[in-house]
Motif scaffolding. Structure first.
Motif, PDB file in Angstrom:
ATOM      1  N   ALA A  38      14.567   4.889  22.404  1.00 26.94           N
ATOM      2  CA  ALA A  38      15.508   5.669  21.871  1.00 26.94           C
ATOM      3  C   ALA A  38      16.192   3.581  20.452  1.00 26.94           C
ATOM      4  O   ALA A  38      14.910   2.460  20.627  1.00 26.94           O
ATOM      5  N   ASN A  39      16.534   3.838  19.481  1.00 25.94           N
ATOM      6  CA  ASN A  39      16.751   3.421  18.290  1.00 25.94           C
ATOM      7  C   ASN A  39      18.506   3.557  17.677  1.00 25.94           C
ATOM      8  O   ASN A  39      18.789   4.324  18.355  1.00 25.94           O
ATOM      9  N   LEU A  40      19.194   2.320  17.462  1.00 25.99           N
ATOM     10  CA  LEU A  40      20.083   2.650  16.803  1.00 25.99           C
ATOM     11  C   LEU A  40      21.420   2.576  17.838  1.00 25.99           C
ATOM     12  O   LEU A  40      21.974   3.512  17.620  1.00 25.99           O
ATOM     13  N   MET A  41      20.465   1.983  19.380  1.00 19.34           N
ATOM     14  CA  MET A  41      21.081   2.760  20.234  1.00 19.34           C
ATOM     15  C   MET A  41      22.610   0.987  20.391  1.00 19.34           C
ATOM     16  O   MET A  41      22.869   0.048  19.979  1.00 19.34           O
ATOM     17  N   ASP A  42      23.900   1.604  21.143  1.00 16.97           N
ATOM     18  CA  ASP A  42      24.881   0.782  21.575  1.00 16.97           C
ATOM     19  C   ASP A  42      24.963  -0.693  22.311  1.00 16.97           C
ATOM     20  O   ASP A  42      25.512  -1.122  21.507  1.00 16.97           O
ATOM     21  N   ARG A  43      23.639  -0.377  23.078  1.00 13.81           N
ATOM     22  CA  ARG A  43      22.690  -1.499  23.842  1.00 13.81           C
ATOM     23  C   ARG A  43      21.622  -1.202  24.667  1.00 13.81           C
ATOM     24  O   ARG A  43      21.388  -0.248  24.850  1.00 13.81           O
ATOM     25  N   LEU A  60      19.638  12.708  28.564  1.00 11.40           N
ATOM     26  CA  LEU A  60      20.433  12.560  27.287  1.00 11.40           C
ATOM     27  C   LEU A  60      21.810  12.789  27.571  1.00 11.40           C
ATOM     28  O   LEU A  60      21.984  11.486  26.768  1.00 11.40           O
ATOM     29  N   GLU A  61      21.907  13.323  28.862  1.00  6.51           N
ATOM     30  CA  GLU A  61      23.319  12.858  29.178  1.00  6.51           C
ATOM     31  C   GLU A  61      23.313  11.124  29.629  1.00  6.51           C
ATOM     32  O   GLU A  61      24.573  10.407  29.713  1.00  6.51           O
ATOM     33  N   ALA A  62      22.190   9.874  30.176  1.00 11.57           N
ATOM     34  CA  ALA A  62      22.501   9.388  30.943  1.00 11.57           C
ATOM     35  C   ALA A  62      22.445   8.450  29.927  1.00 11.57           C
ATOM     36  O   ALA A  62      23.417   7.146  29.522  1.00 11.57           O
ATOM     37  N   ALA A  63      22.064   8.731  28.542  1.00 12.90           N
ATOM     38  CA  ALA A  63      22.028   8.229  27.238  1.00 12.90           C
ATOM     39  C   ALA A  63      23.078   7.543  26.297  1.00 12.90           C
ATOM     40  O   ALA A  63      24.180   6.915  26.591  1.00 12.90           O
ATOM     41  N   GLU A  64      23.926   9.121  26.121  1.00  9.89           N
ATOM     42  CA  GLU A  64      25.104   9.252  25.459  1.00  9.89           C
ATOM     43  C   GLU A  64      26.182   8.415  27.082  1.00  9.89           C
ATOM     44  O   GLU A  64      26.838   7.836  26.429  1.00  9.89           O
ATOM     45  N   ALA A  65      25.970   8.240  28.826  1.00  8.10           N
ATOM     46  CA  ALA A  65      27.361   7.524  29.017  1.00  8.10           C
ATOM     47  C   ALA A  65      27.097   6.122  29.221  1.00  8.10           C
ATOM     48  O   ALA A  65      27.725   5.232  29.371  1.00  8.10           O
ATOM     49  N   GLU A  66      25.631   5.600  28.436  1.00 12.09           N
ATOM     50  CA  GLU A  66      25.911   4.233  27.946  1.00 12.09           C
ATOM     51  C   GLU A  66      25.738   3.958  26.639  1.00 12.09           C
ATOM     52  O   GLU A  66      25.964   2.703  26.237  1.00 12.09           O
ATOM     53  N   GLY A  67      26.977   4.563  26.321  1.00 13.90           N
ATOM     54  CA  GLY A  67      26.573   4.411  24.673  1.00 13.90           C
ATOM     55  C   GLY A  67      26.320   5.209  24.038  1.00 13.90           C
ATOM     56  O   GLY A  67      27.020   5.710  22.500  1.00 13.90           O
TER      57      GLY A  67
END
Length: 208
Positions: A67-72, A98-105
């Motif tokens: 991942a890149n450009l992520m919130d955290r 994907l759902e886990a990534a979204e849940a983390e921001g």
């Protein structure tokens, strides 16, 4: 980079060897983010030092998440954990990541699109069969949830196609079982009317 990497692995190099060869010839490697898995399950990945933060990857048994450009920086570890914890097929495990990534921001830019591609590991000579899932959501307020809905619909269509094949083979009981499973997969949408009727009435299955 992607076509060259696939060519290298097709020629017999492992994922690790192919990635080393790619990076050796790439002057912009520090801005790259790439992951490769070969047919033997070897995994190789790179997140360049100049990749847009938060950026990173996690590798495991025959998988890599990046991942890149992520919130955290907790996004990709959460993806890996969700992928490993899921007990479904590959499509389900990818959705869980994907759902886990979204849940983390998720992405710092917000939510807009999502995609899923799953191809069979065996070449049947029928690409329309081997490409199990090829789905994308281009612009949606909740793209991952919409992608999950499309995966569910695709599973139903797979069952409809299976039923058609049983009809061709002359096994009506097996065909009706497959058709019933398709209906169950879209039961919620069928109850709403339009979605289910479109699924069951729009093809060559004979179900209406």
């Amino acid at each position: 980079m992607v076509p060259f990497g696939l060519e290298l692995m097709a020629s017999g190099r492992s994922a690790s060897q192919a990635l080393i060869a790619l990076l050796a010839a790439d002057a912009d490697r520090e801005v790259r983010q790439v992951a490769m898995i070969d047919a033997n399950g070897d995994v190789a990945a790179l997140t360049g030092h100049l990749a847009i933060i938060a950026a990173g990857h996690s590798m495991g048994d025959q998988y890599s998440v990046q991942a890149n450009l992520m919130d955290r920086e907790t996004v990709w570890p959460a993806m890996a954990q969700a992928y490993e914890a899921s007990t479904g097929d590959l499509a389900e495990r990818l959705l869980a990541a994907l759902e886990a990534a979204e849940a983390e921001g998720g992405d710092v830019r917000g939510r807009q699109s999502a995609a899923l591609l799953v191809v069979s590991g065996q070449d049947s000579g029928r690409p329309w069969v081997d490409r199990r899932f090829d789905l994308r959501v281009e612009d949606h307020p909740t793209p991952v949830a919409e992608l999950r809905r499309l995966v569910q619909l695709a599973r139903a269509y797979h069952k409809l196609n299976e039923g058609d094949e049983w009809i061709t083979a002359g096994d009506m009981d097996a065909a009706m079982t497959a058709y019933s499973q398709a209906i169950e997969l879209v039961a919620d949408e069928a109850a709403g009317g339009e979605g289910g009727s479109s699924l069951l009435g729009g093809g060559d299955t004979g179900l209406h």
